[in-house]
Design a protein around this motif. Structure first.
Motif, PDB file in Angstrom:
ATOM      1  N   GLN A  14      33.781   7.060 -11.524  1.00 20.11           N
ATOM      2  CA  GLN A  14      33.496   8.137 -10.581  1.00 20.11           C
ATOM      3  C   GLN A  14      34.025   7.797  -9.188  1.00 20.11           C
ATOM      4  O   GLN A  14      34.634   8.636  -8.509  1.00 20.11           O
ATOM      5  CB  GLN A  14      31.997   8.423 -10.517  1.00 20.11           C
ATOM      6  CG  GLN A  14      31.644   9.546  -9.525  1.00 20.11           C
ATOM      7  CD  GLN A  14      30.153   9.820  -9.432  1.00 20.11           C
ATOM      8  OE1 GLN A  14      29.369   9.322 -10.245  1.00 20.11           O
ATOM      9  NE2 GLN A  14      29.751  10.605  -8.459  1.00 20.11           N
ATOM     10  N   ARG A  42      34.714  16.977 -10.843  1.00 18.91           N
ATOM     11  CA  ARG A  42      33.536  17.731 -11.273  1.00 18.91           C
ATOM     12  C   ARG A  42      32.879  17.067 -12.478  1.00 18.91           C
ATOM     13  O   ARG A  42      31.650  16.973 -12.567  1.00 18.91           O
ATOM     14  CB  ARG A  42      33.934  19.164 -11.611  1.00 18.91           C
ATOM     15  CG  ARG A  42      32.755  20.047 -12.006  1.00 18.91           C
ATOM     16  CD  ARG A  42      33.125  21.510 -12.005  1.00 18.91           C
ATOM     17  NE  ARG A  42      34.198  21.813 -12.947  1.00 18.91           N
ATOM     18  CZ  ARG A  42      35.446  22.112 -12.607  1.00 18.91           C
ATOM     19  NH1 ARG A  42      35.796  22.127 -11.329  1.00 18.91           N
ATOM     20  NH2 ARG A  42      36.347  22.394 -13.527  1.00 18.91           N
ATOM     21  N   GLY A  43      33.690  16.564 -13.384  1.00 18.91           N
ATOM     22  CA  GLY A  43      33.149  15.926 -14.575  1.00 18.91           C
ATOM     23  C   GLY A  43      32.422  14.628 -14.286  1.00 18.91           C
ATOM     24  O   GLY A  43      31.304  14.407 -14.766  1.00 18.91           O
ATOM     25  N   GLU A  45      31.185  13.619 -11.476  1.00 19.59           N
ATOM     26  CA  GLU A  45      29.984  13.872 -10.670  1.00 19.59           C
ATOM     27  C   GLU A  45      28.835  14.335 -11.557  1.00 19.59           C
ATOM     28  O   GLU A  45      27.674  13.944 -11.339  1.00 19.59           O
ATOM     29  CB  GLU A  45      30.286  14.901  -9.588  1.00 19.59           C
ATOM     30  CG  GLU A  45      31.136  14.345  -8.444  1.00 19.59           C
ATOM     31  CD  GLU A  45      31.485  15.386  -7.407  1.00 19.59           C
ATOM     32  OE1 GLU A  45      31.347  16.600  -7.708  1.00 19.59           O
ATOM     33  OE2 GLU A  45      31.911  14.997  -6.303  1.00 19.59           O
ATOM     34  N   ALA A  46      29.142  15.144 -12.566  1.00 17.71           N
ATOM     35  CA  ALA A  46      28.094  15.593 -13.491  1.00 17.71           C
ATOM     36  C   ALA A  46      27.547  14.426 -14.299  1.00 17.71           C
ATOM     37  O   ALA A  46      26.331  14.330 -14.537  1.00 17.71           O
ATOM     38  CB  ALA A  46      28.645  16.675 -14.420  1.00 17.71           C
ATOM     39  N   GLU A  49      25.043  12.415 -12.378  1.00 15.86           N
ATOM     40  CA  GLU A  49      23.727  13.026 -12.226  1.00 15.86           C
ATOM     41  C   GLU A  49      22.806  12.766 -13.415  1.00 15.86           C
ATOM     42  O   GLU A  49      21.618  13.098 -13.364  1.00 15.86           O
ATOM     43  CB  GLU A  49      23.879  14.532 -12.003  1.00 15.86           C
ATOM     44  CG  GLU A  49      24.551  14.879 -10.670  1.00 15.86           C
ATOM     45  CD  GLU A  49      24.878  16.355 -10.537  1.00 15.86           C
ATOM     46  OE1 GLU A  49      24.582  17.109 -11.498  1.00 15.86           O
ATOM     47  OE2 GLU A  49      25.419  16.746  -9.491  1.00 15.86           O
ATOM     48  N   LEU A  50      23.337  12.182 -14.484  1.00 17.42           N
ATOM     49  CA  LEU A  50      22.494  11.864 -15.640  1.00 17.42           C
ATOM     50  C   LEU A  50      21.490  10.779 -15.255  1.00 17.42           C
ATOM     51  O   LEU A  50      21.796   9.882 -14.469  1.00 17.42           O
ATOM     52  CB  LEU A  50      23.347  11.386 -16.814  1.00 17.42           C
ATOM     53  CG  LEU A  50      24.358  12.384 -17.381  1.00 17.42           C
ATOM     54  CD1 LEU A  50      25.205  11.717 -18.472  1.00 17.42           C
ATOM     55  CD2 LEU A  50      23.664  13.622 -17.920  1.00 17.42           C
ATOM     56  N   THR A  68      28.830  16.149 -21.619  1.00 14.65           N
ATOM     57  CA  THR A  68      28.846  16.636 -20.237  1.00 14.65           C
ATOM     58  C   THR A  68      30.262  16.982 -19.805  1.00 14.65           C
ATOM     59  O   THR A  68      30.500  18.020 -19.176  1.00 14.65           O
ATOM     60  CB  THR A  68      28.251  15.563 -19.300  1.00 14.65           C
ATOM     61  OG1 THR A  68      26.896  15.318 -19.680  1.00 14.65           O
ATOM     62  CG2 THR A  68      28.290  16.025 -17.848  1.00 14.65           C
ATOM     63  N   SER A  71      31.478  20.221 -21.473  1.00 15.29           N
ATOM     64  CA  SER A  71      30.849  21.440 -20.971  1.00 15.29           C
ATOM     65  C   SER A  71      31.161  21.737 -19.509  1.00 15.29           C
ATOM     66  O   SER A  71      31.145  22.897 -19.097  1.00 15.29           O
ATOM     67  CB  SER A  71      29.327  21.360 -21.149  1.00 15.29           C
ATOM     68  OG  SER A  71      28.777  20.309 -20.379  1.00 15.29           O
ATOM     69  N   LYS A  72      31.478  20.702 -18.731  1.00 13.40           N
ATOM     70  CA  LYS A  72      31.625  20.884 -17.288  1.00 13.40           C
ATOM     71  C   LYS A  72      33.071  20.944 -16.803  1.00 13.40           C
ATOM     72  O   LYS A  72      33.335  21.430 -15.703  1.00 13.40           O
ATOM     73  CB  LYS A  72      30.926  19.741 -16.544  1.00 13.40           C
ATOM     74  CG  LYS A  72      29.424  19.671 -16.743  1.00 13.40           C
ATOM     75  CD  LYS A  72      28.702  20.785 -16.030  1.00 13.40           C
ATOM     76  CE  LYS A  72      27.179  20.595 -16.103  1.00 13.40           C
ATOM     77  NZ  LYS A  72      26.453  21.677 -15.410  1.00 13.40           N
TER      78      LYS A  72
END
Length: 209
Positions: A14, A42-43, A45-46, A49-50, A68, A71-72
């Motif tokens: 990340q 975006r991926g 960062e998602a 957040e897990l 994730t 889907s993101k």
């Protein structure tokens, strides 16, 4: 297998994507849709957040991280990187009690890269991320087979990925959006190969310590 090393790996990834998102987008602007950097950011960062507490083992964490991304993230990168992590997680789930070694990492990586290749239907020379992933896997397999450490194995994979990504620069693309450009894609590194470099750089930093 504990999830902590893999959580650290994707956290390092990340940071590298965040620092290099403009670079990835610029590569993609020249031969793609100009969204690879934004999509990857975006991926990751998602994934960041897990909640690590929800994933006591590496298999469950990597599978959730993979889903994730699927889907993101838009474009081809989400499904491809998502498949990589899903397949790695499934491989590690076959023996949750295993220790993280050069051999177990290579087995997971082999499953992940096979998934990417099945989904992307590309080979070395097509100017895709597989120009970095396939040499990286081969180098990792050879290094581990020679009895080297996890750190040495991941370092070899990263070095091979760097060479493979650089080798995409003079290529005419045979897959993806860049394939529509013909000779105009020559002279630009494949964006997916560039982000693969970053993912293996993160692995070298985390697993090489």
């Amino acid at each position: 297998m504990e999830s902590a090393p893999f959580i650290a790996w994707l956290a390092a990834f990340q940071k590298l994507v965040t620092a290099n998102s403009d670079y990835l987008t610029e590569l993609d602007r020249q031969i793609g849709d100009a969204d690879h950097g934004a999509n990857m950011l975006r991926g990751v960062e998602a994934i960041g957040e897990l909640d690590p507490a929800e994933f006591p083992d590496a298999g469950s964490y990597l599978k959730k991280a993979g889903m994730t991304l699927v889907s993101k993230v838009g474009g081809a990168s989400g499904p491809l990187y998502g498949t990589l992590l899903l397949k790695m997680g499934a491989e590690l789930d076959t023996d949750p009690a295993a220790e993280l070694t050069a051999g177990s990492f290579v087995a997971a990586l082999a499953a992940g890269v096979a998934g990417v290749q099945a989904r992307g239907r590309a080979e070395v020379g097509d100017k895709t991320m597989l120009d970095a992933w396939l040499p990286a896997l081969a180098a990792a397999q050879e290094t581990a087979a020679n009895g080297e450490t996890l750190a040495d194995t991941v370092a070899a994979a990263y070095a091979a990925a760097q060479q493979g990504a650089a080798a995409t620069i003079p290529l005419v693309a045979r897959k993806g959006r860049a394939s529509y450009l013909g000779e105009r894609a020559v002279g630009v590194k494949d964006p997916g190969a560039a982000s693969t470099e970053l993912m293996l750089q993160a692995a070298a930093e985390v697993f090489g310590g």
